[in-house]
Scaffold this active site. Structure first.
Site, PDB file in Angstrom:
ATOM      1  N   GLY A 189       4.620 -18.363  80.250  1.00  0.00           N
ATOM      2  CA  GLY A 189       3.786 -17.997  81.382  1.00  0.00           C
ATOM      3  C   GLY A 189       3.745 -16.524  81.735  1.00  0.00           C
ATOM      4  O   GLY A 189       2.841 -16.093  82.455  1.00  0.00           O
ATOM      5  N   ASP A 190       4.709 -15.742  81.271  1.00  0.00           N
ATOM      6  CA  ASP A 190       4.715 -14.298  81.543  1.00  0.00           C
ATOM      7  C   ASP A 190       5.300 -13.588  80.324  1.00  0.00           C
ATOM      8  O   ASP A 190       6.216 -12.773  80.421  1.00  0.00           O
ATOM      9  CB  ASP A 190       5.542 -13.993  82.795  1.00  0.00           C
ATOM     10  N   LEU A 191       4.730 -13.902  79.172  1.00  0.00           N
ATOM     11  CA  LEU A 191       5.348 -13.533  77.898  1.00  0.00           C
ATOM     12  C   LEU A 191       4.864 -12.173  77.403  1.00  0.00           C
ATOM     13  O   LEU A 191       4.102 -12.070  76.454  1.00  0.00           O
ATOM     14  CB  LEU A 191       5.091 -14.618  76.854  1.00  0.00           C
ATOM     15  N   TRP A 192       5.327 -11.126  78.079  1.00  0.00           N
ATOM     16  CA  TRP A 192       5.140  -9.775  77.554  1.00  0.00           C
ATOM     17  C   TRP A 192       6.453  -9.334  76.909  1.00  0.00           C
ATOM     18  O   TRP A 192       7.478 -10.028  77.002  1.00  0.00           O
ATOM     19  CB  TRP A 192       4.691  -8.823  78.646  1.00  0.00           C
ATOM     20  N   ASN A 195      10.003  -9.422  78.436  1.00  0.00           N
ATOM     21  CA  ASN A 195      10.656 -10.694  78.725  1.00  0.00           C
ATOM     22  C   ASN A 195      11.109 -11.407  77.451  1.00  0.00           C
ATOM     23  O   ASN A 195      11.278 -12.624  77.433  1.00  0.00           O
ATOM     24  CB  ASN A 195       9.726 -11.611  79.531  1.00  0.00           C
TER      25      ASN A 195
END
Length: 282
Positions: A189-192, A195
């Site tokens: 969901g916030d896979l930059w 992370n």
């Protein structure tokens, strides 16, 4: 380090702090590498008014760990003001890291939840994230992701009022734009790149999620938004789990949600990017 974190460590882990060192842990919280008096080393982060943020993160990490696909830090203790996790020592990426990450992400996505959304509350960065489940991706993406955040940005004055019309035009055609129907994937969901890391063995680790059941192209699009992932990662993913036709043309559409997150947090040029994406796909 606040006394609330000392108290949590004593109560949950039965040990006191012998040494603490501030480490990188995001823009919102204070983060620490903590050595306990029994020799254990843990990662801890704290916020004086965390609310449900840490509870949500701990539940999200455990939900991702259920898939046994990509390594996540184990949750050791949680309170309103702090979260204590397994400390994973970072290492250099090996020659096999990129392929392992791609295959692991495909395996994570293959653990499909029953609906789009999640029966847990959501947070991304410091923003609430509505995870109320929906039966189809276009409805969830439009009504639980794009509309609430666009309205928030308009109310903040970070998007002009006419952006509402841009969004309405996009939502009318969204079912035709999101590609062939797919089952929901278990998303980070916030896979930059900030992370994800390699551990001391060179194996991939993911953390700081904003998870839910969603279209798998969302994670892949987020990975492309700010870079940091090798083409080999995407190739390895596609070998395990080929993407539907037209996926390259949907990348910007799937990036619209994280772009709106950046509008809400930072404003600036992200606002123009968000409107351009809406107008392109409408």
């Amino acid at each position: 380090m606040h006394e609330a974190l000392h108290t949590l460590l004593r109560r949950a882990l039965g040990a006191s702090v012998a040494q603490q060192r501030r480490v990188a842990g995001g823009d919102i919280c204070n983060a620490w590498r903590v050595t306990l008096d029994d020799g254990r080393v843990v990662f801890a982060k704290e916020h004086p008014s965390g609310g449900r943020m840490f509870e949500v993160e701990s539940q999200g990490l455990q939900w991702l760990a259920e898939a046994d696909a990509l390594r996540t830090p184990a949750v050791l203790a949680v309170s309103e003001h702090a979260l204590v996790l397994e400390f994973i020592e970072s290492g250099g990426r090996t020659d096999t890291f990129d392929e392992a990450f791609g295959r692991g992400l495909a395996a994570l996505h293959a653990h499909t939840p029953p609906l789009f959304g999640l029966a847990l509350p959501g947070v991304i960065a410091s923003l609430p994230q509505d995870n109320t489940p929906e039966a189809d991706w276009a409805t969830f993406f439009g009504q639980r992701r794009l509309r609430p955040l666009t309205q928030r940005c308009i109310e903040q004055g970070r998007l002009p009022p006419e952006t509402g019309a841009d969004l309405d035009a996009l939502l009318r055609v969204l079912p035709e734009r999101v590609g062939p129907p797919e089952p929901p994937a278990r998303l980070h969901g916030d896979l930059w790149s900030g992370n994800a890391m390699a551990d001391v063995h060179g194996d991939p680790v993911i953390y700081d999620p904003a998870p839910y059941g969603g279209h798998r192209e969302i994670d892949l699009a987020m990975m492309r938004l700010f870079g940091g992932f090798s083409p080999r990662t995407f190739s390895a993913y596609a070998e395990v789990s080929p993407l539907a036709d037209g996926h390259e043309d949907r990348v910007e559409l799937m990036q619209l949600y994280p772009v709106l997150v950046h509008v809400a947090l930072f404003g600036g040029h992200y606002a123009a990017t968000a409107r351009r994406i809406m107008q392109r796909y409408a």
